[in-house]
Design a protein around this motif. Sequence first.
Motif, PDB file in Angstrom:
ATOM      1  N   GLY A 180       0.809  -1.209   0.000  1.00  0.00           N
ATOM      2  CA  GLY A 180       0.000   0.000   0.000  1.00  0.00           C
ATOM      3  C   GLY A 180       0.839   1.254   0.000  1.00  0.00           C
ATOM      4  N   ALA A 181       0.403   2.248   0.764  1.00  0.00           N
ATOM      5  CA  ALA A 181       1.118   3.515   0.812  1.00  0.00           C
ATOM      6  C   ALA A 181       2.549   3.338   1.297  1.00  0.00           C
ATOM      7  N   LEU A 182       2.762   2.426   2.225  1.00  0.00           N
ATOM      8  CA  LEU A 182       4.102   2.247   2.796  1.00  0.00           C
ATOM      9  C   LEU A 182       5.071   1.636   1.784  1.00  0.00           C
ATOM     10  N   GLY A 183       4.551   0.965   0.773  1.00  0.00           N
ATOM     11  CA  GLY A 183       5.414   0.356  -0.222  1.00  0.00           C
ATOM     12  C   GLY A 183       5.455   1.053  -1.561  1.00  0.00           C
ATOM     13  N   PHE A 184       4.483   1.953  -1.827  1.00  0.00           N
ATOM     14  CA  PHE A 184       4.350   2.492  -3.172  1.00  0.00           C
ATOM     15  C   PHE A 184       4.178   4.005  -3.242  1.00  0.00           C
ATOM     16  N   LEU A 185       3.997   4.682  -2.107  1.00  0.00           N
ATOM     17  CA  LEU A 185       3.758   6.127  -2.131  1.00  0.00           C
ATOM     18  C   LEU A 185       4.926   6.878  -2.767  1.00  0.00           C
ATOM     19  N   THR A 186       4.602   7.796  -3.665  1.00  0.00           N
ATOM     20  CA  THR A 186       5.615   8.633  -4.310  1.00  0.00           C
ATOM     21  C   THR A 186       5.321  10.092  -4.005  1.00  0.00           C
ATOM     22  N   VAL A 187       6.238  10.762  -3.356  1.00  0.00           N
ATOM     23  CA  VAL A 187       6.168  12.207  -3.135  1.00  0.00           C
ATOM     24  C   VAL A 187       7.549  12.770  -3.458  1.00  0.00           C
ATOM     25  N   PRO A 188       7.674  14.091  -3.621  1.00  0.00           N
ATOM     26  CA  PRO A 188       8.993  14.650  -3.917  1.00  0.00           C
ATOM     27  C   PRO A 188      10.054  14.166  -2.921  1.00  0.00           C
ATOM     28  N   GLY A 189      11.177  13.707  -3.456  1.00  0.00           N
ATOM     29  CA  GLY A 189      12.254  13.225  -2.617  1.00  0.00           C
ATOM     30  C   GLY A 189      12.228  11.740  -2.347  1.00  0.00           C
ATOM     31  N   THR A 190      11.210  11.023  -2.861  1.00  0.00           N
ATOM     32  CA  THR A 190      11.143   9.575  -2.689  1.00  0.00           C
ATOM     33  C   THR A 190      11.000   8.912  -4.050  1.00  0.00           C
ATOM     34  N   THR A 191      11.311   7.608  -4.102  1.00  0.00           N
ATOM     35  CA  THR A 191      11.256   6.869  -5.364  1.00  0.00           C
ATOM     36  C   THR A 191       9.888   6.278  -5.641  1.00  0.00           C
ATOM     37  N   GLY A 192       9.151   5.942  -4.577  1.00  0.00           N
ATOM     38  CA  GLY A 192       7.858   5.301  -4.754  1.00  0.00           C
ATOM     39  C   GLY A 192       7.936   3.811  -4.982  1.00  0.00           C
ATOM     40  N   ASN A 193       9.106   3.269  -5.172  1.00  0.00           N
ATOM     41  CA  ASN A 193       9.253   1.850  -5.501  1.00  0.00           C
ATOM     42  C   ASN A 193       9.857   1.051  -4.348  1.00  0.00           C
ATOM     43  N   PHE A 194       9.361   1.297  -3.147  1.00  0.00           N
ATOM     44  CA  PHE A 194       9.948   0.654  -1.982  1.00  0.00           C
ATOM     45  C   PHE A 194       9.671  -0.847  -1.969  1.00  0.00           C
ATOM     46  N   ALA A 195       8.508  -1.261  -2.445  1.00  0.00           N
ATOM     47  CA  ALA A 195       8.224  -2.692  -2.552  1.00  0.00           C
ATOM     48  C   ALA A 195       9.193  -3.352  -3.527  1.00  0.00           C
ATOM     49  N   LEU A 196       9.446  -2.701  -4.643  1.00  0.00           N
ATOM     50  CA  LEU A 196      10.395  -3.211  -5.634  1.00  0.00           C
ATOM     51  C   LEU A 196      11.791  -3.336  -5.021  1.00  0.00           C
ATOM     52  N   LEU A 197      12.190  -2.325  -4.273  1.00  0.00           N
ATOM     53  CA  LEU A 197      13.509  -2.347  -3.626  1.00  0.00           C
ATOM     54  C   LEU A 197      13.576  -3.400  -2.523  1.00  0.00           C
ATOM     55  N   ASP A 198      12.468  -3.599  -1.804  1.00  0.00           N
ATOM     56  CA  ASP A 198      12.433  -4.671  -0.798  1.00  0.00           C
ATOM     57  C   ASP A 198      12.680  -6.024  -1.462  1.00  0.00           C
ATOM     58  N   ALA A 294       1.384   4.295  11.925  1.00  0.00           N
ATOM     59  CA  ALA A 294       0.946   3.405  10.851  1.00  0.00           C
ATOM     60  C   ALA A 294      -0.573   3.329  10.782  1.00  0.00           C
ATOM     61  N   LYS A 295      -1.239   3.410  11.949  1.00  0.00           N
ATOM     62  CA  LYS A 295      -2.697   3.352  11.954  1.00  0.00           C
ATOM     63  C   LYS A 295      -3.294   4.485  11.127  1.00  0.00           C
ATOM     64  N   GLU A 296      -2.732   5.679  11.234  1.00  0.00           N
ATOM     65  CA  GLU A 296      -3.259   6.805  10.459  1.00  0.00           C
ATOM     66  C   GLU A 296      -3.003   6.615   8.965  1.00  0.00           C
ATOM     67  N   ILE A 297      -1.848   6.054   8.629  1.00  0.00           N
ATOM     68  CA  ILE A 297      -1.569   5.769   7.224  1.00  0.00           C
ATOM     69  C   ILE A 297      -2.604   4.802   6.675  1.00  0.00           C
ATOM     70  N   LEU A 298      -2.899   3.741   7.424  1.00  0.00           N
ATOM     71  CA  LEU A 298      -3.878   2.753   6.978  1.00  0.00           C
ATOM     72  C   LEU A 298      -5.286   3.329   6.947  1.00  0.00           C
ATOM     73  N   ASP A 299      -5.610   4.208   7.892  1.00  0.00           N
ATOM     74  CA  ASP A 299      -6.921   4.868   7.861  1.00  0.00           C
ATOM     75  C   ASP A 299      -7.092   5.652   6.557  1.00  0.00           C
ATOM     76  N   ALA A 300      -6.051   6.399   6.192  1.00  0.00           N
ATOM     77  CA  ALA A 300      -6.120   7.194   4.968  1.00  0.00           C
ATOM     78  C   ALA A 300      -6.155   6.306   3.730  1.00  0.00           C
ATOM     79  N   GLN A 301      -5.614   5.107   3.854  1.00  0.00           N
ATOM     80  CA  GLN A 301      -5.554   4.177   2.725  1.00  0.00           C
ATOM     81  C   GLN A 301      -6.875   3.452   2.499  1.00  0.00           C
ATOM     82  N   GLN A 302      -7.762   3.451   3.493  1.00  0.00           N
ATOM     83  CA  GLN A 302      -9.050   2.777   3.351  1.00  0.00           C
ATOM     84  C   GLN A 302      -9.778   3.284   2.110  1.00  0.00           C
ATOM     85  N   GLY A 303     -10.366   2.359   1.373  1.00  0.00           N
ATOM     86  CA  GLY A 303     -11.108   2.735   0.174  1.00  0.00           C
ATOM     87  C   GLY A 303     -10.258   2.822  -1.076  1.00  0.00           C
TER      88      GLY A 303
END
Length: 543
Positions: A180-198, A294-303
């Motif tokens: 989800g957001a923890l593995g794929f979020l892209t904002v300025p200064g990040t790659t967005g491909n954290f799952a790929l890198l994992d 993390a709970k807030e991240i998941l709350d925002a990810q709902q839907g």
Amino acid sequence: MPLPARLLRRARRIVLSLAVAAVALAPSLSQADQPTHSAGHSADQSVLVRTENGWVRGEATAEGRQFLGIPYAQPPTGDLRWRAPRPAGDWRGVKDATRYGNYCAQNAYWAPGFEKRHTTEDCLDVNVYAPATGRGSAKLPVMVWIHGGGNIGGAGRDIVPDEFARRTGTVVVTLNYRLGALGFLTVPGTTGNFALLDQQRALRWVQANIGHFGGDRSRVTLAGESAGGSAVCAQLASPGSRGLYRAAIIQSGAFGDCAGTTREKAVADGLAFATKLGCTESATAADCLRAKPAKEILDAQQGTGPDNWRYTVGGRELPLQPAEAFASGRASRVPVMNGANSKEGLVFAYDSFDRWGTPLTADAYPKALTSAFGEQAGSQALARYPLSAYDRPGYAYAAAFGDHLFACPALRVNPRLAERGRVYAYEFADRTSPLFASLPADADFDFGATHAAELNYLFKPYGRSADFNAEQRALSTQMTAYWGSFIHGSPPRAHGQQAMPEQGSRPGQVLQLRTASEGGNATTTTLRAEHHCRLWDAAAAAS
């Protein structure tokens, strides 16, 4: 081609997956570091292995040996959240490797094991399954498995490949990666491909350590199903994974032609997500989000669903869309097995309608098609999938959905893959398949060879062995042989069965996998017509 968001929204609740030698104790160990045999542990040294980070103790099973929950990276928490994974730290003594590690943070789903939310981010670990071998045994080929789950759910424990490892004479590694957001979020200064890198970090762990478990680091096959298969597509196109594996298997993973999200769109979507959490300044969004629980991240990810969390294309991790990298020859030149299931869409149709007590009706069928595929493609699908050809409207919708989302993309990607190396094509078509572990046994619905059904024939999904009849057991043996021979380095083959066609020399030919009473395993050239791919190819080109 990017997959239409309306289709992925339909799919988001369902794309879940639905991952030897003994080591003598080194005489130079300090007393504090020396492994000891505590009460309740076997003295069998085959389950005591020293990794580059320290000793682990697994356990012997009826199928061989297994080592669970071994860290391959540091916990991606605090300042390490939304950063490339760092190698795991060392430990003293012997780490217990008889229990799975944590699930990566994810919201709840209806699949077994995912009935509750998980908020932990300390989850980057691997599980190793190896046959029992004697001292001096030759190193075995390795399969590294990436789980499915729509990039928003799942875990390495979703399949138990211990029997597969024994029957094929391979070492199998399953892994967790950020979701989800923890593995794929892209904002300025990040790659967005954290799952790929994992996943790449886990592959590097395999290179450094698998020899201690009896595996051959030079013979690694990367494999995955659904979102895991899509990850394999991305890894084939990623320069960062070159040299970490020698073959690849894509199972039901070519949807959307393996496409990721452009960096421009990913950043825009990432900033919109950050705004939901009160992080409104683009320059500081990443640091602001790192301070959120993390709970807030998941709350925002709902839907949100798979359409929101895809690999980001346009940076050093993934410079090109995978299909473009395949067609231009700029992807890893390793042998690939690629395929899908003949009735992929049945479980999606069930989840969209029947699961909620609202089966699709004949009157609602035309609107359901245009809602899913747009006015033009939907109206054309109405002619290609007439209700008169199906027992109920839900089955007609399922055929269109599965052909569009899985069957035709797999067939479309095959010639592109063939531009960079050998590719072998299959279609799992056992309409008698036992229910996948997460499907309700009392449903008035014929699931057949639906999404993830082939996993029953290779592994133990969610640790459960399928209840096969004699014909299904024979097909399982044959499929295990096809997969196993490929992992061992040969073209996919099974004793007494037709070979799996190689697309460079036999373009368009596909091996259908079926029980004997349904025709047995046979090569066909008619799948594009059967799945109405002319319609879906045109729709993909227009999207």
